[in-house]
Write a protein that holds these residues in place. Structure first.
Motif, mmCIF file in Angstrom:
data_model
loop_
_atom_site.group_PDB
_atom_site.id
_atom_site.type_symbol
_atom_site.label_atom_id
_atom_site.label_comp_id
_atom_site.label_asym_id
_atom_site.label_seq_id
_atom_site.Cartn_x
_atom_site.Cartn_y
_atom_site.Cartn_z
ATOM 1 N N HIS A 83 0.824 -1.196 0.000
ATOM 2 C CA HIS A 83 0.000 0.000 0.000
ATOM 3 C C HIS A 83 0.861 1.250 0.000
ATOM 4 O O HIS A 83 0.508 2.258 0.584
ATOM 5 N N LEU A 88 0.612 1.771 -5.516
ATOM 6 C CA LEU A 88 -0.760 2.111 -5.889
ATOM 7 C C LEU A 88 -0.792 2.935 -7.170
ATOM 8 O O LEU A 88 -1.640 2.730 -8.040
ATOM 9 N N ASP A 112 -9.113 -3.432 -2.158
ATOM 10 C CA ASP A 112 -8.536 -2.109 -2.368
ATOM 11 C C ASP A 112 -9.195 -1.377 -3.535
ATOM 12 O O ASP A 112 -9.338 -0.163 -3.506
#
Length: 162
Positions: A83, A88, A112
């Motif tokens: 993360h 991302l 997510d």
């Protein structure tokens, strides 16, 4: 795009104009002006202001996916291992390049991301899943739900001037 301090005030005429365009994106300025009981020049100015401020993002044809052979509509939950901002960002940039992905949302809950994907059939979905989606940066697992029947499909916002 989120509303910010540069967003203009929207009045009843603007809401009516936007509602008309949501229903008929090809409506001419003359038709819109007549529907709103405005003259053409003020109507055109309102339209241009809404475009310049990004309230109207563009004009698109609403295509029938079934008639074009896209029989599969899948909702895919994506779970990421890392993360970090970089991980991302890489995932999000890669998703933007895949035409079968109609929308991608960063969501709350266990997953997510939630992807909305169309493909011609289950074989093409399986290949997309195996060769593309599972290989996206940071993806550890996915969970797919296939739409059995589409009850409502709309891009129209529920505009009212409260």
């Amino acid at each position: 795009m989120k509303k910010d301090i540069s967003t203009p005030e929207i009045d009843d005429f603007d809401y009516a104009l936007l509602n008309l365009l949501q229903k008929d994106g090809r409506a001419t300025n003359v038709k819109i002006a007549n529907s709103l009981n405005l003259s053409e020049t003020p109507c055109w100015r309102r339209l241009k202001r809404l475009e310049e401020h990004g309230i109207i993002k563009g004009y698109h044809a609403n295509l029938n996916r079934y008639l074009l052979g896209f029989d599969i509509l899948a909702f895919v939950q994506v779970f990421s291992e890392r993360h970090t901002d970089d991980s991302l960002y890489q995932f999000e940039q890669a998703v933007k390049e895949i035409p079968e992905i109609l929308s991608c949302h960063n969501i709350t809950g266990d997953a997510d991301y939630l992807l909305q994907i169309v493909t011609k059939n289950l074989d093409t979905y399986e290949k997309l899943l195996r060769k593309v989606i599972r290989r996206l940066p940071g993806v550890t697992s996915i969970k797919t739900s296939i739409s059995l029947r589409e009850i409502k499909d709309s891009k129209e916002l529920p505009l009212t001037n409260i």
